[in-house]
Design an enzyme around this catalytic site. Structure first.
Site, short mmCIF file in Angstrom:
data_model
loop_
_atom_site.label_atom_id
_atom_site.label_comp_id
_atom_site.label_asym_id
_atom_site.label_seq_id
_atom_site.Cartn_x
_atom_site.Cartn_y
_atom_site.Cartn_z
N HIS A 134 88.78 84.71 -0.47
CA HIS A 134 88.78 85.97 -1.21
C HIS A 134 89.38 87.03 -0.29
O HIS A 134 89.26 86.96 0.93
CB HIS A 134 87.34 86.32 -1.58
CG HIS A 134 87.17 87.47 -2.51
ND1 HIS A 134 87.30 88.78 -2.09
CD2 HIS A 134 86.84 87.53 -3.83
CE1 HIS A 134 87.07 89.58 -3.10
NE2 HIS A 134 86.79 88.86 -4.17
N ASP A 211 81.26 83.30 4.04
CA ASP A 211 81.15 84.12 2.85
C ASP A 211 80.46 83.26 1.80
O ASP A 211 81.07 82.35 1.23
CB ASP A 211 82.54 84.56 2.38
CG ASP A 211 82.49 85.35 1.07
OD1 ASP A 211 81.39 85.56 0.53
OD2 ASP A 211 83.57 85.73 0.57
N GLN A 214 79.54 82.93 -3.43
CA GLN A 214 79.60 82.00 -4.54
C GLN A 214 78.64 80.82 -4.39
O GLN A 214 78.54 80.00 -5.30
CB GLN A 214 81.04 81.47 -4.70
CG GLN A 214 82.06 82.54 -5.02
CD GLN A 214 81.95 83.06 -6.44
OE1 GLN A 214 81.40 82.40 -7.33
NE2 GLN A 214 82.45 84.26 -6.67
N LYS A 237 76.12 88.79 -8.16
CA LYS A 237 76.47 87.45 -8.64
C LYS A 237 75.24 86.55 -8.77
O LYS A 237 75.36 85.39 -9.18
CB LYS A 237 77.48 86.80 -7.69
CG LYS A 237 78.81 87.54 -7.59
CD LYS A 237 79.78 86.84 -6.66
CE LYS A 237 80.99 87.69 -6.34
NZ LYS A 237 81.83 87.98 -7.50
N CYS A 378 91.30 87.94 -6.77
CA CYS A 378 91.22 88.44 -5.39
C CYS A 378 91.43 87.31 -4.38
O CYS A 378 90.82 87.29 -3.30
CB CYS A 378 89.89 89.14 -5.13
SG CYS A 378 89.64 90.61 -6.13
#
Length: 420
Positions: A134, A211, A214, A237, A378
């Site tokens: 991302h 990261d 997700q 999220k 993104c």
């Protein structure tokens, strides 16, 4: 398979927006949780109740409301720490989103205020990311390289949508200061093999950042077992509100890092010519924080925990298998990413031959009330790698059903007819 006790219809009733009727009498089919998830009534009501009856500033007001707000805010930190398996609550830093958390760590490298050699960064040093990141895990490292003269390098991505680790030893070397990669891709759904990368990172003395925006919402998390040095994720999220994110970091590293922002509440004492700083995590939480958002995130953690992350993971795995099989029957559809369930989550991005993704998304929304995301998500470098400008992305969560995937497939057949 999803547990027989997993009642998706009951879960859907917890989310008021899922019963909304769109203009024209269309039911809402929400397949965009990878972008931002919907919110259960428990989160909405917790935030409303705090605003209505308990709101005050945290950490500084001595009155009842200030005490109640501070207790609720810090209780949210405890809940998040337990949810992700953080060894200490003080390792949980509240930020406004995952992007800020990533920037916070990047800011520490090459900073003259940081004397710890692990954060040295200059010409000859290297930063390693990947081609599937991302933008939030690309741009901060580009800026760091520009500030310090360091070199930015990256893992390539295979045609199947996996990290290409064949050159691991040549990419991660004694010059590497930090490796920062997605735990799960927001486009491909790929879950990256941290255990295969971590030994090399440790061998060369570098740090590892993930990261996990997700992955944390969809899989059981245990940061202590994961082995990374820093992990970033975001609230919106994971059925929580926007405006709240989290940085987890190993305590010794957070202690060594300089503040990212200066101002109220992150200080210990201030003189006109110098300041000393509060201990972590407050050293990184300057000013009035997102109080109600943090409390809402705590409520989101309670909600997800009540259902059970293993059950949510199993439900999404079933949905993903169903979707991959169903989408394979749509002529001209190409999935970008793994076509099987090995090390992947419930995000499926695709192209439809002869139809721009923007047209796909518009028709699905206008004709069927199906919300998907279109564009480069993104992650433009990843799309350039596959030679495409954009994709359509369907992303699944705990409240989605196979009937909604059926609706998506019917909608895609309709799109093909429109452009035949």
């Amino acid at each position: 398979m999803t547990s027989v006790n997993y009642d998706v219809e009951r879960i859907r009733k917890d989310f008021p927006i899922l019963s909304r009727e769109l203009p024209g009498g269309r039911p809402l089919v929400y397949l965009d949780s990878g972008n931002s998830s919907q919110k259960p009534l428990a989160v909405i009501e917790t935030m409303r109740e705090h605003l209505a009856s308990h709101y005050g500033n945290v950490g500084r007001a001595m009155h009842v409301l200030g005490t109640e707000s501070t207790e609720a805010y810090e209780a949210a930190r405890d809940k998040v720490a337990a949810f992700v398996g953080a060894p200490s609550r003080d390792e949980i830093v509240f930020t406004k989103n995952a992007s800020e958390a990533l920037n916070l760590v990047a800011y520490a490298f090459g900073n003259r205020a940081c004397e710890d050699p692990r954060f040295r960064m200059g010409p000859g040093d290297e930063i390693v990311i990947s081609e599937m990141e991302h933008h939030s895990n690309i741009v901060p490292w580009q800026l760091l390289a520009q500030r310090t003269g360091a070199t930015l390098r990256w893992f390539p991505v295979t045609d199947e949508g996996r990290l290409d680790l064949s050159g691991l030893d040549d990419l991660v070397t004694e010059r590497t200061r930090i490796v920062s990669i997605a735990h799960q891709s927001n486009v491909l759904g790929t879950v990256n093999p941290v255990a295969a990368i971590l030994p090399r990172v440790r061998e060369v003395g570098a740090l590892l950042m993930l990261d996990a925006s997700q992955s944390v919402p969809h899989h059981p998390a245990d940061f202590a077992a994961l082995g990374a040095d820093f992990v970033a994720f975001t609230g919106h999220k994971m059925v929580g509100p926007s405006g709240i994110g989290v940085l987890w970091g190993r305590r010794e590293l957070l202690d060594a890092m300089p503040p990212f922002l200066g101002g109220g509440e992150m200080i210990e004492a201030v003189w006109m010519d110098r300041s000393t700083y509060a201990p972590v995590p407050h050293k990184f939480e300057a000013g009035t924080p997102p109080i109600v958002e943090a409390i809402g995130l705590g409520a989101a953690v309670d909600y997800l925990t009540s259902i059970g992350m293993p059950a949510i993971e199993a439900h999404e795995r079933e949905l993903t298998a169903y979707a991959l099989n169903a989408l394979a029957e749509v002529p001209g559809l190409r999935v970008i990413g793994p076509r099987d369930l090995e090390m992947r989550g419930g995000t499926v991005s695709f192209t439809l031959e002869g139809v721009h993704p923007h047209d796909v998304g518009q028709i699905l929304d206008d004709a069927f009330g199906i919300a998907v995301r279109v564009g480069h998500h993104c992650a433009r470098p990843l799309h350039l790698r596959f030679g495409i400008p954009a994709t359509t992305r369907a992303s699944f969560y705990l409240y989605n059903t196979t009937s909604e995937i059926d609706a998506l497939v019917r909608g895609l057949h309709h799109v093909r007819k429109v452009f035949a």
